[in-house]
Design an enzyme around this catalytic site. Sequence first.
Site, PDB file in Angstrom:
ATOM      1  N   TYR A 108      -2.181  27.784  -7.266  1.00 35.51           N
ATOM      2  CA  TYR A 108      -2.494  26.412  -6.841  1.00 35.51           C
ATOM      3  C   TYR A 108      -2.072  25.502  -7.981  1.00 35.51           C
ATOM      4  O   TYR A 108      -1.195  25.845  -8.773  1.00 35.51           O
ATOM      5  CB  TYR A 108      -3.995  26.369  -6.472  1.00 35.51           C
ATOM      6  CG  TYR A 108      -4.399  25.128  -5.731  1.00 35.51           C
ATOM      7  CD1 TYR A 108      -3.688  24.679  -4.626  1.00 35.51           C
ATOM      8  CD2 TYR A 108      -5.517  24.413  -6.141  1.00 35.51           C
ATOM      9  CE1 TYR A 108      -4.069  23.530  -3.962  1.00 35.51           C
ATOM     10  CE2 TYR A 108      -5.909  23.263  -5.470  1.00 35.51           C
ATOM     11  CZ  TYR A 108      -5.175  22.823  -4.396  1.00 35.51           C
ATOM     12  OH  TYR A 108      -5.543  21.694  -3.737  1.00 35.51           O
ATOM     13  N   LYS A 163      -0.726  38.302  21.710  1.00 35.65           N
ATOM     14  CA  LYS A 163       0.690  38.438  21.328  1.00 35.65           C
ATOM     15  C   LYS A 163       0.798  38.462  19.803  1.00 35.65           C
ATOM     16  O   LYS A 163       1.542  39.245  19.228  1.00 35.65           O
ATOM     17  CB  LYS A 163       1.517  37.278  21.890  1.00 35.65           C
ATOM     18  CG  LYS A 163       1.536  37.222  23.411  1.00 35.65           C
ATOM     19  CD  LYS A 163       2.858  37.626  24.008  1.00 35.65           C
ATOM     20  CE  LYS A 163       2.766  37.675  25.529  1.00 35.65           C
ATOM     21  NZ  LYS A 163       3.867  38.317  26.186  1.00 35.65           N
TER      22      LYS A 163
HETATM   23  C1  LIG Z   1       3.489  39.705  29.772  1.00 32.42           C
HETATM   24  C2  LIG Z   1       3.639  38.256  29.858  1.00 32.42           C
HETATM   25  O1  LIG Z   1       4.184  37.635  28.978  1.00 32.42           O
HETATM   26  C3  LIG Z   1       3.163  37.584  31.036  1.00 32.42           C
HETATM   27  O2  LIG Z   1       2.691  38.223  31.962  1.00 32.42           O
HETATM   28  O3  LIG Z   1       3.244  36.341  31.046  1.00 32.42           O
HETATM   29 MG   LIG Z   2       3.932  35.519  29.166  1.00 33.93          MG
END
Ligand SMILES: CC(=O)C(=O)O
Ligand SMILES: [Mg+2]
Length: 471
Positions: A108, A163
């Site tokens: 920092y 994700k």
């Molecule tokens: C798997 C995916 O990205 C969906 O079903 O929208």
């Molecule tokens: Mg998707």
Amino acid sequence: MTISSLIIRLEMDHRLVQFGEIASQVSHAGGDMTSIDVIRSGKDMSVRDITVHINDSDESPLLRRLEELQGTKLIHVSDPVFLAHLGGKIATSPKLMVKNRDDLSKVYTPGVAKVSKAIHENPDKAYSLTIKRNTIAVITDGTAVLGLGDIGPYAAAPVMEGKAMLFKQLADVDAFPLCLDTQDTEELIRTIKAVSPIFGGINLEDISSPRCFEIERRLVEELDIPVFHDDQHGTAIVVMAGLLNALKVTGKQLADVRIVVNGIGAAGVSICKMLLAAGASRLVPIDLDGAIVFGGSYDNSMWQWLATQPQVEGAPGSLKELLAGADVFIGVSRGGLLNSEHIRTMAKDSIVFAMANPMPEIDPEEALPHVRIFATGRSDLPNQINNVLVFPGIFRGALDCRARHINEAMKLAAARAIASVVSDGELNEQYIIPSIFNEQVVAKVRLAVIEAAISTGCARRIPPEIGWKMA
Ligand SMILES: CC(=O)C(=O)O
Ligand SMILES: [Mg+2]
Ligand SMILES: NC(=O)C1=CN([C@@H]2O[C@H](COP(=O)(O)OP(=O)(O)OC[C@H]3O[C@@H](n4cnc5c(N)ncnc54)[C@H](O)[C@@H]3O)[C@@H](O)[C@H]2O)C=CC1
């Protein structure tokens, strides 16, 4: 039919009830008891957690039976899926510990100022001195979340966190979910551009069509980091991989088969484009109002483009009519649209990819007797055709070679790489696509993507091990 599991905490009075009676009630209600944990045990009373797999719609009769059973008290019921989401699924963690003033002055102020000045003088240094080189954003506006539709940015967050955790676990890519509270195309583009400096790539997710096409096109043009709409290209790539292998099993050729694609949104448009680029010659795209036909006229610019492609068939008709004689059905539309009547008229050795999430277009039990190869997007059934096989490896490769874009050659290379993980000896009806837990998937996709990026002039860096191979 969706199977889910419940953890039921029960208090039992052994003077009034035996565990066998509980097991029998569970079984009569259609449940499958998969584990029993003793929480407290006493001479007369005990408390146990029983885990039960049950058809989603049958949960309340089971709970009623247990409540009514003399000598049992239902303490609480929990759903492991909700438990897995408590407090969210990801966190950030520091790479170094700050233990004293010396450390503090390095990471920092004042030390950090030297690094900021270096980046100011040479912005490329952001790749070596910040998280940029390994961090991507998973960005949604919550308008087309799975097959659930426009459920908004708050409700989209669990999917984006999911994700992000898969990016990290499968490919060691640091991913951050951004759920934006606007559906305005220009505002989305502006916002994504404004947050982009810290990221090495942008994964667009679950943004509804046709807006997603314009948003992605503009961002690709206006940013110098890869922008990839996963529902379009990730899905098209994994479909291509699955289809290449499914056709091998059935002994058919891509150029000969008649392919029906249902749901010409983000995923459907991109699937059609990739099939055409790979040599498909008989394509039947269908959306809510029926087939998109060669020579037709459409407001949606992507549908209009499809209508100019000679490989797209010209005959109108309903989904049921158009499925007669088709070799392949690819569903990226909505769950539960089809029944056995729709698919029994398909050609011999038919291939059905029912990929709507969370419910496929057709119930597997209904489809299986009538098809040679069946796949869904779900992880609880064989042949999972899901873009999770693509996005970790494709971004790993793109980040490692600092690709400007993710181009068509890189996408096709990724599809072939995924297909190649299943060897000819292993290939069969139940195994056309590798599991996401197969470690070869990310490694092969990464390598194929880097090689394709280098050969198409899209790479800004050659990873050392590849440079060595090329020398
Ligand atoms: C798997 C995916 O990205 C969906 O079903 O929208
Ligand atoms: Mg998707
Ligand atoms: N397995 C996988 O990896 C993936 C699966 N999907 C699934 O595919 C579906 C569509 O996703 P997106 O393309 O992102 O959404 P989207 O909203 O962009 O497109 C859906 C399209 O399906 C059409 N549609 C809806 N009902 C229909 C019907 N009864 N008949 C024909 N067409 C119909 C809509 O008009 C729209 O054009 C969702 O269920 C999603 O979960 C999407 C991406 C990846």
